[in-house]
Motif scaffolding. Structure first.
Motif, PDB file in Angstrom:
ATOM      1  N   UNK A 157      40.917  44.318  15.868  1.00 36.20           N
ATOM      2  CA  UNK A 157      40.152  45.147  16.784  1.00 36.20           C
ATOM      3  C   UNK A 157      40.946  45.352  18.072  1.00 36.20           C
ATOM      4  N   UNK A 158      40.655  46.398  18.819  1.00 33.15           N
ATOM      5  CA  UNK A 158      41.360  46.591  20.093  1.00 33.15           C
ATOM      6  C   UNK A 158      41.239  45.384  21.020  1.00 33.15           C
ATOM      7  N   UNK A 159      40.129  44.692  20.973  1.00 34.78           N
ATOM      8  CA  UNK A 159      39.944  43.523  21.835  1.00 34.78           C
ATOM      9  C   UNK A 159      40.788  42.327  21.409  1.00 34.78           C
ATOM     10  N   UNK A 160      41.461  42.421  20.283  1.00 37.57           N
ATOM     11  CA  UNK A 160      42.402  41.375  19.883  1.00 37.57           C
ATOM     12  C   UNK A 160      43.770  41.556  20.547  1.00 37.57           C
ATOM     13  N   UNK A 161      43.940  42.644  21.263  1.00 41.89           N
ATOM     14  CA  UNK A 161      45.201  42.896  21.952  1.00 41.89           C
ATOM     15  C   UNK A 161      45.468  41.806  22.982  1.00 41.89           C
ATOM     16  N   UNK A 162      46.627  41.156  22.862  1.00 43.24           N
ATOM     17  CA  UNK A 162      46.972  40.040  23.745  1.00 43.24           C
ATOM     18  C   UNK A 162      48.362  39.544  23.390  1.00 43.24           C
ATOM     19  N   UNK A 163      48.864  38.659  24.229  1.00 43.87           N
ATOM     20  CA  UNK A 163      50.038  37.867  23.863  1.00 43.87           C
ATOM     21  C   UNK A 163      49.529  36.612  23.176  1.00 43.87           C
ATOM     22  N   UNK A 164      50.049  36.339  21.999  1.00 44.27           N
ATOM     23  CA  UNK A 164      49.620  35.190  21.213  1.00 44.27           C
ATOM     24  C   UNK A 164      50.656  34.078  21.327  1.00 44.27           C
ATOM     25  N   UNK A 165      50.150  32.886  21.637  1.00 42.90           N
ATOM     26  CA  UNK A 165      51.008  31.730  21.847  1.00 42.90           C
ATOM     27  C   UNK A 165      50.705  30.648  20.815  1.00 42.90           C
ATOM     28  N   UNK A 166      51.749  30.105  20.253  1.00 41.69           N
ATOM     29  CA  UNK A 166      51.613  28.946  19.384  1.00 41.69           C
ATOM     30  C   UNK A 166      51.830  27.689  20.223  1.00 41.69           C
ATOM     31  N   UNK A 167      51.113  26.634  19.875  1.00 40.72           N
ATOM     32  CA  UNK A 167      51.357  25.390  20.600  1.00 40.72           C
ATOM     33  C   UNK A 167      51.299  24.201  19.660  1.00 40.72           C
ATOM     34  N   UNK A 168      52.013  23.158  20.071  1.00 40.47           N
ATOM     35  CA  UNK A 168      52.027  21.905  19.341  1.00 40.47           C
ATOM     36  C   UNK A 168      51.520  20.801  20.261  1.00 40.47           C
ATOM     37  N   UNK A 169      50.465  20.142  19.842  1.00 39.52           N
ATOM     38  CA  UNK A 169      49.908  19.037  20.622  1.00 39.52           C
ATOM     39  C   UNK A 169      50.551  17.740  20.140  1.00 39.52           C
ATOM     40  N   UNK A 170      51.505  17.263  20.933  1.00 42.28           N
ATOM     41  CA  UNK A 170      52.284  16.100  20.538  1.00 42.28           C
ATOM     42  C   UNK A 170      51.730  14.807  21.099  1.00 42.28           C
ATOM     43  N   UNK A 171      50.455  14.774  21.381  1.00 42.86           N
ATOM     44  CA  UNK A 171      49.731  13.623  21.923  1.00 42.86           C
ATOM     45  C   UNK A 171      50.073  13.392  23.399  1.00 42.86           C
ATOM     46  N   UNK A 172      51.339  13.150  23.701  1.00 42.94           N
ATOM     47  CA  UNK A 172      51.703  12.865  25.087  1.00 42.94           C
ATOM     48  C   UNK A 172      51.978  14.129  25.893  1.00 42.94           C
ATOM     49  N   UNK A 173      52.222  15.220  25.210  1.00 40.79           N
ATOM     50  CA  UNK A 173      52.408  16.504  25.888  1.00 40.79           C
ATOM     51  C   UNK A 173      52.166  17.639  24.900  1.00 40.79           C
ATOM     52  N   UNK A 174      52.094  18.838  25.449  1.00 41.94           N
ATOM     53  CA  UNK A 174      51.888  20.033  24.637  1.00 41.94           C
ATOM     54  C   UNK A 174      53.085  20.950  24.830  1.00 41.94           C
ATOM     55  N   UNK A 175      53.596  21.471  23.746  1.00 44.30           N
ATOM     56  CA  UNK A 175      54.730  22.388  23.796  1.00 44.30           C
ATOM     57  C   UNK A 175      54.249  23.774  23.411  1.00 44.30           C
ATOM     58  N   UNK A 176      54.564  24.743  24.247  1.00 44.87           N
ATOM     59  CA  UNK A 176      54.159  26.133  24.030  1.00 44.87           C
ATOM     60  C   UNK A 176      55.365  26.984  23.643  1.00 44.87           C
ATOM     61  N   UNK A 177      55.095  28.010  22.835  1.00 42.19           N
ATOM     62  CA  UNK A 177      56.105  29.012  22.581  1.00 42.19           C
ATOM     63  C   UNK A 177      56.103  30.058  23.681  1.00 42.19           C
ATOM     64  N   UNK A 178      56.982  31.035  23.548  1.00 37.71           N
ATOM     65  CA  UNK A 178      57.108  32.089  24.552  1.00 37.71           C
ATOM     66  C   UNK A 178      56.086  33.199  24.357  1.00 37.71           C
ATOM     67  N   UNK A 179      55.479  33.248  23.194  1.00 39.28           N
ATOM     68  CA  UNK A 179      54.458  34.248  22.935  1.00 39.28           C
ATOM     69  C   UNK A 179      54.981  35.459  22.188  1.00 39.28           C
ATOM     70  N   UNK A 180      54.068  36.128  21.493  1.00 40.01           N
ATOM     71  CA  UNK A 180      54.394  37.365  20.788  1.00 40.01           C
ATOM     72  C   UNK A 180      53.260  38.359  21.024  1.00 40.01           C
ATOM     73  N   UNK A 181      53.635  39.595  21.332  1.00 38.33           N
ATOM     74  CA  UNK A 181      52.646  40.602  21.702  1.00 38.33           C
ATOM     75  C   UNK A 181      51.987  41.205  20.464  1.00 38.33           C
ATOM     76  N   UNK A 182      50.673  41.288  20.510  1.00 34.56           N
ATOM     77  CA  UNK A 182      49.894  41.985  19.483  1.00 34.56           C
ATOM     78  C   UNK A 182      49.113  43.088  20.182  1.00 34.56           C
ATOM     79  N   UNK A 183      49.295  44.314  19.723  1.00 36.16           N
ATOM     80  CA  UNK A 183      48.600  45.462  20.299  1.00 36.16           C
ATOM     81  C   UNK A 183      47.846  46.189  19.196  1.00 36.16           C
ATOM     82  N   UNK A 184      46.554  46.352  19.414  1.00 34.35           N
ATOM     83  CA  UNK A 184      45.700  47.040  18.439  1.00 34.35           C
ATOM     84  C   UNK A 184      45.145  48.286  19.115  1.00 34.35           C
ATOM     85  N   UNK A 185      45.566  49.432  18.637  1.00 35.36           N
ATOM     86  CA  UNK A 185      45.179  50.671  19.295  1.00 35.36           C
ATOM     87  C   UNK A 185      45.263  51.825  18.313  1.00 35.36           C
ATOM     88  N   UNK A 186      44.357  52.777  18.469  1.00 40.43           N
ATOM     89  CA  UNK A 186      44.399  53.977  17.641  1.00 40.43           C
ATOM     90  C   UNK A 186      45.177  55.076  18.340  1.00 40.43           C
TER      91      UNK A 186
END
Length: 115
Positions: free
Chosen positions: A86-115
């Motif tokens: 849906x258009x409202x799903x448009x965002x930068x999507x980030x993956x993360x790993x919860x390593x207990x003592x810290x969280x590691x994030x990716x740089x993100x990937x853009x998703x655009x939903x538009x007609x």
């Protein structure tokens, strides 16, 4: 050094599908909670989906029934299958790993939903 790298974003029309991938290096993800967040312009980062080491999943209500998170511990990857976008799903999507003592994030990937 632990790294998380997302791929698979792009531009699609409403109703179409995308599959995001998250490749992890420097760790073996099998013991850790993994997940996806997203952030739309002007909004805070919000949870999309998580998957535990045992494979239990949790989804935001806005994506439940449309998105599926999965993991391949042998390849240290996590995926997010997104259907009926849906258009409202448009965002930068980030993956993360919860390593207990810290969280590691990716740089993100853009998703655009538009007609």
């Amino acid at each position: 050094q632990v790294q998380v790298v997302e791929s698979g974003g792009g531009s699609v029309q409403p109703g179409e599908s995308l599959r995001l991938a998250c490749a992890c290096s420097g760790i073996r993800i099998s013991r850790y909670l993994m997940g996806w967040y997203r952030q739309a312009p002007g909004n805070e980062r919000e949870l999309v989906a998580t998957i535990t080491s045992g494979g239990a999943t949790n989804y935001a209500s806005s994506v439940k029934g449309r998105f599926t998170i999965s993991r391949d511990n042998a390849k240290d990857t996590v995926s997010l299958q997104m259907n009926s976008l849906k258009p409202e799903d448009t965002a930068v999507y980030y993956c993360y790993a919860n390593l207990w003592v810290n969280v590691v994030w990716g740089q993100g990937t853009q998703v655009t939903v538009s007609s």
